[in-house]
Design an enzyme around this catalytic site. Sequence first.
Site, PDB file in Angstrom:
ATOM      1  N   GLN A  91       8.236  -6.257  -7.667  1.00 54.87           N
ATOM      2  CA  GLN A  91       7.768  -7.548  -8.197  1.00 54.87           C
ATOM      3  C   GLN A  91       8.958  -8.418  -8.578  1.00 54.87           C
ATOM      4  OE1 GLN A  91       4.634  -8.514  -8.298  1.00 54.87           O
ATOM      5  NE2 GLN A  91       3.421  -6.645  -8.185  1.00 54.87           N
TER       6      GLN A  91
ATOM      7  N   GLU B  30       0.836   4.361  -0.006  1.00 56.27           N
ATOM      8  CA  GLU B  30       1.610   3.182   0.389  1.00 56.27           C
ATOM      9  C   GLU B  30       2.008   3.343   1.847  1.00 56.27           C
ATOM     10  OE1 GLU B  30       3.210   0.245  -0.796  1.00 56.27           O
ATOM     11  OE2 GLU B  30       4.191   0.282   1.148  1.00 56.27           O
TER      12      GLU B  30
ATOM     13  N   TYR C  48      -1.741   1.059  -2.599  1.00 55.02           N
ATOM     14  CA  TYR C  48      -0.729   0.034  -2.340  1.00 55.02           C
ATOM     15  C   TYR C  48       0.326   0.138  -3.445  1.00 55.02           C
ATOM     16  CZ  TYR C  48      -4.701  -1.632   0.335  1.00 55.02           C
ATOM     17  OH  TYR C  48      -5.770  -1.711   1.178  1.00 55.02           O
TER      18      TYR C  48
ATOM     19  N   CYS D 225      -2.602 -10.907  -5.552  1.00 57.42           N
ATOM     20  CA  CYS D 225      -1.733 -12.088  -5.491  1.00 57.42           C
ATOM     21  C   CYS D 225      -2.427 -13.214  -4.726  1.00 57.42           C
ATOM     22  CB  CYS D 225      -0.393 -11.734  -4.854  1.00 57.42           C
ATOM     23  SG  CYS D 225      -0.566 -10.980  -3.243  1.00 57.42           S
TER      24      CYS D 225
HETATM   25  N1  SAH Z   1       1.907  -1.988  -6.745  1.00 58.71           N
HETATM   26  C1  SAH Z   1       3.227  -2.208  -6.217  1.00 58.71           C
HETATM   27  C2  SAH Z   1       3.260  -2.842  -4.836  1.00 58.71           C
HETATM   28  C3  SAH Z   1       2.373  -4.030  -4.599  1.00 58.71           C
HETATM   29  S1  SAH Z   1       2.739  -4.978  -3.164  1.00 58.71           S
HETATM   30  C4  SAH Z   1       4.058  -3.022  -7.197  1.00 58.71           C
HETATM   31  O1  SAH Z   1       3.501  -3.646  -8.117  1.00 58.71           O
HETATM   32  O2  SAH Z   1       5.278  -3.043  -7.053  1.00 58.71           O
HETATM   33  C5  SAH Z   1       1.667  -4.334  -1.948  1.00 58.71           C
HETATM   34  C6  SAH Z   1       2.172  -3.092  -1.283  1.00 58.71           C
HETATM   35  O3  SAH Z   1       1.181  -2.723  -0.308  1.00 58.71           O
HETATM   36  C7  SAH Z   1       3.490  -3.230  -0.537  1.00 58.71           C
HETATM   37  O4  SAH Z   1       4.372  -2.227  -0.976  1.00 58.71           O
HETATM   38  C8  SAH Z   1       3.092  -3.001   0.944  1.00 58.71           C
HETATM   39  O5  SAH Z   1       4.091  -2.308   1.671  1.00 58.71           O
HETATM   40  C9  SAH Z   1       1.843  -2.171   0.812  1.00 58.71           C
HETATM   41  N2  SAH Z   1       0.868  -2.185   1.928  1.00 58.71           N
HETATM   42  C10 SAH Z   1       0.572  -3.195   2.762  1.00 58.71           C
HETATM   43  N3  SAH Z   1      -0.441  -2.856   3.585  1.00 58.71           N
HETATM   44  C11 SAH Z   1      -0.799  -1.577   3.265  1.00 58.71           C
HETATM   45  C12 SAH Z   1      -1.787  -0.659   3.747  1.00 58.71           C
HETATM   46  N4  SAH Z   1      -2.613  -0.985   4.731  1.00 58.71           N
HETATM   47  N5  SAH Z   1      -1.873   0.548   3.150  1.00 58.71           N
HETATM   48  C13 SAH Z   1      -1.031   0.885   2.131  1.00 58.71           C
HETATM   49  N6  SAH Z   1      -0.092   0.072   1.654  1.00 58.71           N
HETATM   50  C14 SAH Z   1       0.044  -1.153   2.192  1.00 58.71           C
END
Ligand code: SAH
Length: 457
Positions: A287, A337, A316, A412
């Site tokens: 973030q 992830e 995610y 987001c």
């Molecule tokens: N919760 C974390 C990341 C949020 S961003 C934080 O707050 O830091 C969203 C994340 O989803 C990213 O790391 C991206 O790589 C991942 N992502 C995107 N598509 C995805 C999918 N189909 N399955 C799993 N993860 C995914």
Amino acid sequence: MKHKRVSKNEIHEVEILDLSYEAYGVAKIDGFTVFIESVLPGEVVKVRIERVEKRFAFGKVLEVLKASKDRVDLIDPLGTRIGTMPLQHMAYEAQLQFKRKFVIDCFSKVMQIDQDIVLFTLGMDHPWHYRNKAQIPVREIQGHLETGFFKRNSHDLVPIENYHIQEPEIDEAILSIRNILRDLNIRAYDEVNHEGCIRHIIVRRGHITKEMMVILVTNGKTLPYREALVQRILEDCPNVVSIVQNINDQKTNVIMGNTSNLLFGEDKYYDKLLDKTFAISSHSFFQVNSKQTEVLYAKALELANISHDDIVIDAYCGIGTITLCASDLAHTVYGVEVVEDAITMAKYNASLNAITNTVFEAGKAEVVMQKWVKQGIKPDVIIVDPPRKGLAESFIDASIAMKPKRLIYVSCNPVTLAKDVKKYTEQGYELISVQPVDMFPHTTHVETVVLMSRVDK
Ligand code: SAH
């Protein structure tokens, strides 16, 4: 009714009726829509028509004839031109109200909601210099290598030295690196002819640790004066712990390519969130507003109301930030992830913080969730934090099949959030609370945390 089209260079006096979610003021001239930058609803302005499309036009404000009570002085007109601060002319409190209204509008378009459950946007006390990461295009202008930002809706670089929304140490590092590149005569990328070397400078900084990572995105493998470049960066920016060359030889707007070369240190730097330490690699998501991330996570965990024997899924999960913060409260937390490198970091981060009750799996969340359903994993709480496109239908189905008591949705993009929440409310979940959080002051972006609860517990 056929509307009269306006013509380029015409000057009109108009009233601003609304503010679009790209931060354009909306006016009508004989029923024809005109979008105008840097104005607010209720204002009367003199505007010159600059570009006319089939259904709408863009105008430039020449004079504000009647100003809104929410108007404030600009910090830097360039921030509006390049789109890094398109709402800078709006008082911060009004920005927070605007974001709440955006969230309400997104929900109201798809389902009935009681507006009172959408809480006031959580803002920053000091909404400046908040970004811990910058991705800065590098181009040549009249023989000079310049760093800056593209003018809105274009690829014309506007040289910038003070970005106002990035941590000042990041602005300084970018200028130092720009000067070093100039001294060493290393060429900027030329997008038109697809030649030259440096496409972007990315700087990431640990808000608490102050450690910096520099990523130089190059148009191919060649990087002239590599050793001198690294040496000079380390001399001028003593907090740099990692320098990575990322190779992107494609004709694309995507900033980073798939392959990297480590030039100095390791492919990681460290930062802290909610008293936990995280290693972050060049390819993993983190973030960008550290202060507000703590506000966001604390709110998500408060709403999740996790108890010690709860099983939790964090989908995610990136480098495991929410997963590890939730692990103190829960029995076990599962993180999934898609970026393998991020999962490697997540596992490393668990051991770094001596956390033993987390399980991480790399893969698409929608696929891994179906596997977990088959394995009989029964989470009490599911937390999701997907990218802008929201959740896959198959993810929603798998999560409902697991019958969690509570679902926390960190989003987001309120447009996809509202659509996804609607699906849950049609399948046994009630929308309890919606909390917008301002992660990106002076832009129109809004982050939202939602709590949904199962109706038949
Ligand atoms: N919760 C974390 C990341 C949020 S961003 C934080 O707050 O830091 C969203 C994340 O989803 C990213 O790391 C991206 O790589 C991942 N992502 C995107 N598509 C995805 C999918 N189909 N399955 C799993 N993860 C995914």
